[in-house]
Scaffold this motif. Structure first.
Motif, PDB file in Angstrom:
ATOM      1  N   ARG A 286      48.612  47.934   3.279  1.00  0.00           N
ATOM      2  CA  ARG A 286      50.005  47.787   3.736  1.00  0.00           C
ATOM      3  C   ARG A 286      50.661  46.605   3.022  1.00  0.00           C
ATOM      4  O   ARG A 286      51.801  46.691   2.573  1.00  0.00           O
ATOM      5  CB  ARG A 286      50.054  47.564   5.254  1.00  0.00           C
ATOM      6  CG  ARG A 286      49.483  48.683   6.096  1.00  0.00           C
ATOM      7  CD  ARG A 286      50.481  49.794   6.310  1.00  0.00           C
ATOM      8  NE  ARG A 286      51.604  49.453   7.133  1.00  0.00           N
ATOM      9  CZ  ARG A 286      51.744  49.818   8.407  1.00  0.00           C
ATOM     10  NH1 ARG A 286      50.792  50.504   8.996  1.00  0.00           N
ATOM     11  NH2 ARG A 286      52.833  49.531   9.081  1.00  0.00           N
ATOM     12  N   SER A 287      49.937  45.472   2.921  1.00  0.00           N
ATOM     13  CA  SER A 287      50.475  44.322   2.188  1.00  0.00           C
ATOM     14  C   SER A 287      50.659  44.690   0.721  1.00  0.00           C
ATOM     15  O   SER A 287      51.659  44.341   0.097  1.00  0.00           O
ATOM     16  CB  SER A 287      49.517  43.125   2.245  1.00  0.00           C
ATOM     17  OG  SER A 287      49.032  42.927   3.518  1.00  0.00           O
ATOM     18  N   ARG A 289      51.207  47.496  -0.689  1.00  0.00           N
ATOM     19  CA  ARG A 289      52.326  48.393  -0.952  1.00  0.00           C
ATOM     20  C   ARG A 289      53.605  47.588  -1.142  1.00  0.00           C
ATOM     21  O   ARG A 289      54.388  47.812  -2.068  1.00  0.00           O
ATOM     22  CB  ARG A 289      52.466  49.357   0.223  1.00  0.00           C
ATOM     23  CG  ARG A 289      53.266  50.589  -0.064  1.00  0.00           C
ATOM     24  CD  ARG A 289      53.366  51.405   1.209  1.00  0.00           C
ATOM     25  NE  ARG A 289      54.226  52.542   1.018  1.00  0.00           N
ATOM     26  CZ  ARG A 289      53.795  53.737   0.650  1.00  0.00           C
ATOM     27  NH1 ARG A 289      52.529  53.952   0.453  1.00  0.00           N
ATOM     28  NH2 ARG A 289      54.639  54.726   0.461  1.00  0.00           N
ATOM     29  N   GLU A 290      53.800  46.603  -0.236  1.00  0.00           N
ATOM     30  CA  GLU A 290      54.992  45.763  -0.359  1.00  0.00           C
ATOM     31  C   GLU A 290      54.884  44.850  -1.582  1.00  0.00           C
ATOM     32  O   GLU A 290      55.881  44.580  -2.248  1.00  0.00           O
ATOM     33  CB  GLU A 290      55.196  44.941   0.919  1.00  0.00           C
ATOM     34  CG  GLU A 290      56.525  44.223   0.932  1.00  0.00           C
ATOM     35  CD  GLU A 290      57.075  43.980   2.329  1.00  0.00           C
ATOM     36  OE1 GLU A 290      56.702  44.738   3.257  1.00  0.00           O
ATOM     37  OE2 GLU A 290      57.872  43.050   2.473  1.00  0.00           O
ATOM     38  N   ASP A 293      56.126  46.643  -4.509  1.00  0.00           N
ATOM     39  CA  ASP A 293      57.594  46.639  -4.529  1.00  0.00           C
ATOM     40  C   ASP A 293      58.129  45.297  -5.028  1.00  0.00           C
ATOM     41  O   ASP A 293      59.061  45.248  -5.821  1.00  0.00           O
ATOM     42  CB  ASP A 293      58.142  46.901  -3.123  1.00  0.00           C
ATOM     43  CG  ASP A 293      57.916  48.340  -2.667  1.00  0.00           C
ATOM     44  OD1 ASP A 293      57.601  49.183  -3.540  1.00  0.00           O
ATOM     45  OD2 ASP A 293      58.028  48.602  -1.455  1.00  0.00           O
ATOM     46  N   LEU A 294      57.517  44.205  -4.555  1.00  0.00           N
ATOM     47  CA  LEU A 294      57.947  42.863  -4.956  1.00  0.00           C
ATOM     48  C   LEU A 294      57.782  42.681  -6.465  1.00  0.00           C
ATOM     49  O   LEU A 294      58.661  42.166  -7.140  1.00  0.00           O
ATOM     50  CB  LEU A 294      57.132  41.795  -4.227  1.00  0.00           C
ATOM     51  CG  LEU A 294      57.451  41.540  -2.753  1.00  0.00           C
ATOM     52  CD1 LEU A 294      56.394  40.646  -2.132  1.00  0.00           C
ATOM     53  CD2 LEU A 294      58.829  40.901  -2.601  1.00  0.00           C
ATOM     54  N   LEU A 362      45.594  37.289   7.305  1.00  0.00           N
ATOM     55  CA  LEU A 362      45.848  38.447   6.447  1.00  0.00           C
ATOM     56  C   LEU A 362      46.356  37.997   5.086  1.00  0.00           C
ATOM     57  O   LEU A 362      46.962  36.937   4.954  1.00  0.00           O
ATOM     58  CB  LEU A 362      46.900  39.347   7.089  1.00  0.00           C
ATOM     59  CG  LEU A 362      46.514  40.001   8.413  1.00  0.00           C
ATOM     60  CD1 LEU A 362      47.666  40.861   8.908  1.00  0.00           C
ATOM     61  CD2 LEU A 362      45.273  40.846   8.254  1.00  0.00           C
ATOM     62  N   LEU A 363      46.122  38.815   4.083  1.00  0.00           N
ATOM     63  CA  LEU A 363      46.747  38.600   2.777  1.00  0.00           C
ATOM     64  C   LEU A 363      48.164  39.158   2.872  1.00  0.00           C
ATOM     65  O   LEU A 363      48.356  40.330   3.188  1.00  0.00           O
ATOM     66  CB  LEU A 363      45.965  39.341   1.694  1.00  0.00           C
ATOM     67  CG  LEU A 363      44.621  38.722   1.307  1.00  0.00           C
ATOM     68  CD1 LEU A 363      43.809  39.708   0.499  1.00  0.00           C
ATOM     69  CD2 LEU A 363      44.812  37.435   0.528  1.00  0.00           C
ATOM     70  N   THR A 364      49.153  38.309   2.613  1.00  0.00           N
ATOM     71  CA  THR A 364      50.534  38.769   2.737  1.00  0.00           C
ATOM     72  C   THR A 364      50.969  39.438   1.432  1.00  0.00           C
ATOM     73  O   THR A 364      50.337  39.239   0.390  1.00  0.00           O
ATOM     74  CB  THR A 364      51.484  37.590   3.021  1.00  0.00           C
ATOM     75  OG1 THR A 364      51.458  36.726   1.874  1.00  0.00           O
ATOM     76  CG2 THR A 364      51.048  36.822   4.248  1.00  0.00           C
ATOM     77  N   PRO A 365      52.053  40.211   1.476  1.00  0.00           N
ATOM     78  CA  PRO A 365      52.568  40.812   0.241  1.00  0.00           C
ATOM     79  C   PRO A 365      52.809  39.755  -0.833  1.00  0.00           C
ATOM     80  O   PRO A 365      52.514  39.972  -2.008  1.00  0.00           O
ATOM     81  CB  PRO A 365      53.876  41.455   0.697  1.00  0.00           C
ATOM     82  CG  PRO A 365      53.668  41.748   2.145  1.00  0.00           C
ATOM     83  CD  PRO A 365      52.799  40.653   2.662  1.00  0.00           C
ATOM     84  N   ALA A 369      51.290  39.602  -4.578  1.00  0.00           N
ATOM     85  CA  ALA A 369      52.221  39.716  -5.713  1.00  0.00           C
ATOM     86  C   ALA A 369      52.118  38.489  -6.619  1.00  0.00           C
ATOM     87  O   ALA A 369      52.075  38.612  -7.846  1.00  0.00           O
ATOM     88  CB  ALA A 369      53.640  39.894  -5.193  1.00  0.00           C
ATOM     89  N   GLU A 370      52.061  37.305  -5.991  1.00  0.00           N
ATOM     90  CA  GLU A 370      51.973  36.083  -6.801  1.00  0.00           C
ATOM     91  C   GLU A 370      50.666  36.027  -7.586  1.00  0.00           C
ATOM     92  O   GLU A 370      50.640  35.661  -8.758  1.00  0.00           O
ATOM     93  CB  GLU A 370      52.113  34.837  -5.911  1.00  0.00           C
ATOM     94  CG  GLU A 370      53.553  34.482  -5.650  1.00  0.00           C
ATOM     95  CD  GLU A 370      53.720  33.447  -4.542  1.00  0.00           C
ATOM     96  OE1 GLU A 370      52.732  32.768  -4.216  1.00  0.00           O
ATOM     97  OE2 GLU A 370      54.839  33.347  -4.019  1.00  0.00           O
TER      98      GLU A 370
END
Lengths: 385, 195
Positions: A286-287, A289-290, A293-294, A362-365, A369-370
């Motif tokens: 879920r993260s 996927r975002e 997008d980022l 949790l690992l955030t988006p 991304a970073e």
């Protein structure tokens, strides 16, 4: 729990509740378990739903007996399951092996929490993915399914039951503390009426194991069931050249060739033109996927491969992916577990970066991304240097 | 890293066990479902049956919710001192904290915080227990995240029948208290964030 449906016929359902609802939909009529955070709601829901339907709910004295009861119930003609979390899953490993060698269809749900041992009871983890495959001694066929939303919890449970009966084996559903406890609106079909499991007729001299259909006690001629290596008639056979190896090989092959499994192995999201692929599963998908997008918003062509079945590992899909992208990022809520079979599958043809966290956070988006952007930059620097 | 504007509002309800935070979160999520919105709700509580830390996080969105967890809240409802101390840093840049009036003295005024006497209002209604529903009413009034009708229906679906009248009254009181707090000049700031 009596949620009202909205105008789209959706109800607010918790992940663990969806697992229980999926089990009922799949015809489960026996549950034995021992409460454990964060899986307890599955047990609670089953205790409410099974008895009025004529099913059996047993709260056992521990997880050892829970899985034993589940195997016994399957051989008694029930469609059976249990649910637990990391510590209980560890206790179940021995009998999971027994379920494997006796080719007993059943479903085990592991709602993962931080480990090892008592660890982080309330918090999410993906630390049991290797244990789900290798936890029991000896080689065995394994089917391990994940879920990354409440709707997934329902569908994956139904699928787990279907596959456990089709391939007559224990199937493991791996969710985690967040997916188990999240509430989301879902549209689920009403529970079907209770039904009795049916089994094919067999003769006294037909094979009972290997490719043979599962016929429990009382539904056919006498069957010998043993945890020893055995012939296809069930009688123990412990000398060299045992038939059990071939039976295990056959089941593994059947699983890997099953079109239903091939179709639901992994979901692809924006991978067609991707330069970087994130490979994730469960809540981390879920993260991710975002994060994809980022990254795209930043001009980096990123995509996601969401693994729905972890074991058997989708080697072919990864091999194909390795030929298309410049880098693969593998975020996981453990210290790097599924990245190992992934690296073996891609065989050094693409750079693989592992992003890990096992402290219950949790690992955030943004984290993903970073990290991905940083890895890509370092690849570019090296190529231009 | 780029940010993506999503049509969603992130809400955190925080307090201590026995204040009805869990029920409040579920009612608010249910209201969003009745409104036809997407929602993800997750609750966190300690092992204690009473007085431990309790929080419910919600994302209410018009579109699909990819990452379902709240890291920064647009609206933060705080019913207890520990909740205030622990979560005030999780308020987003344009976020609004809605806190219990009795915390004002210690925590001081800020343009990011609006204090509402939930406890006093609940006691006036009969029991301190109603402060969660009053809080929900005020939060809904200030955030406009769900419609009042849906919130009332959600309360009807989730609250025991014996206390339904009081809870619906509590919701009305909450809305009233919430509307009183909307300062005209900045009201539009939240309205856009929410819907």
């Amino acid at each position: 729990m009596n949620p009202e449906p909205n105008k789209n016929n959706q109800k607010l359902v918790m992940g663990n509740e969806a697992v229980a609802m999926g089990a009922i939909a799949a015809g489960c009529d026996f549950f034995a378990g021992y409460p454990i955070t964060p899986a307890t709601e599955i047990l609670e829901e089953m205790s409410k739903m099974l008895p009025p339907r004529g099913g059996v709910f047993l709260q056992m004295e521990d997880e050892l007996s829970a899985i034993a009861a589940v195997i016994g119930a399957a051989w008694g003609g029930s469609i059976s399951m249990t649910a637990t979390s990391g510590p209980g899953f560890s206790l179940m490993q021995e009998n999971l092996g027994y379920a494997s060698i006796t080719q007993t269809p059943c479903v085990v749900v592991d709602c993962q929490r931080g480990g090892p041992s008592t660890g982080l009871p309330k918090l999410a983890s993906q630390g049991d993915v290797m244990q789900a495959r290798f936890g029991s001694h000896g080689d065995r066929p394994t089917l391990v399914i994940t879920a990354s939303s409440v709707n997934d919890c329902y569908e994956s449970t139904v699928f787990a039951f279907k596959m456990s009966q089709k391939h007559r084996m224990p199937v493991i559903l791996l969710i985690d503390g967040v997916i188990g406890h999240i509430r989301e609106p879902v549209e689920l079909p009403p529970a079907p009426p209770p039904r009795k499991a049916t089994f094919p007729k067999i003769d006294a001299d037909s094979p009972r194991f290997g490719d043979a259909p599962f016929v429990p006690f009382g539904h056919g001629p006498v069957t010998v069931v043993t945890g020893l290596a055995h012939q296809s008639n069930g009688l123990a056979e412990t000398q060299k050249g045992s038939h059990t190896e071939q039976m295990i090989r056959t089941t593994i092959e059947n699983i890997c060739r099953d079109p239903e499994i091939i179709d639901s192995w992994a979901l692809k999201y924006q991978l067609d033109d991707a330069d970087v692929a994130i490979v994730a599963y469960g809540i981390t998908a879920r993260s991710a996927r975002e994060a994809a997008d980022l990254l795209r918003a930043d001009g980096i062509k990123a995509g996601l491969l969401d693994l729905k079945i972890l074991w058997p590992f989708p080697n072919e899909i990864l091999r194909e992916l390795a030929g298309k992208v410049a880098a693969i990022i593998v975020p996981e809520l453990n210290l790097g577990q599924m990245v190992l079979p992934l690296k073996a599958a891609v065989g050094g043809r693409v750079v693989v970066h592992s992003l890990n966290r096992a402290d219950g956070t949790l690992l955030t988006p943004n984290d993903i991304a970073e990290f991905a952007a940083k890895q890509l930059n370092s690849i570019e620097e090296r190529t231009h240097a | 890293m780029a940010t993506i504007e999503r049509d969603q509002v992130r809400i955190r309800l925080a307090g201590r066990g026995s204040q009805g935070i869990m029920l409040g979160g579920t009612i608010l999520a249910e209201a969003a479902v009745i409104d036809g919105l997407m929602v993800a709700e997750i609750q966190e509580f300690g092992p204690e049956a009473r007085l431990g830390a309790a929080k419910a996080d919600l994302i209410i969105s018009k579109g699909q919710i990819a990452f379902p967890v709240v890291h920064q809240a647009d609206f933060l409802l705080c019913l207890s001192r520990p909740a205030y101390v622990r979560y005030s840093t999780t308020l987003s840049m344009n976020g609004l904290m809605i806190a219990e009036e009795t915390l004002r003295e210690e925590m001081g005024d800020s343009f990011r915080v609006t204090y509402i006497p939930f406890r006093a209002a609940a006691l006036e209604l009969g029991k301190e227990l109603y402060s969660n529903i009053i809080g929900l009413g005020a939060l809904a009034a200030l955030s406009n995240a769900v419609t009042k009708e849906s919130l009332q229906n959600a309360v009807r679906a989730r609250v025991e029948t014996e206390t339904l009248t009081e809870n619906l009254a509590a919701l009305d009181i909450g809305y009233e208290l919430g509307y009183k707090q909307v300062p005209q000049q900045i009201g539009s700031r939240w309205a856009n964030a929410a819907r």
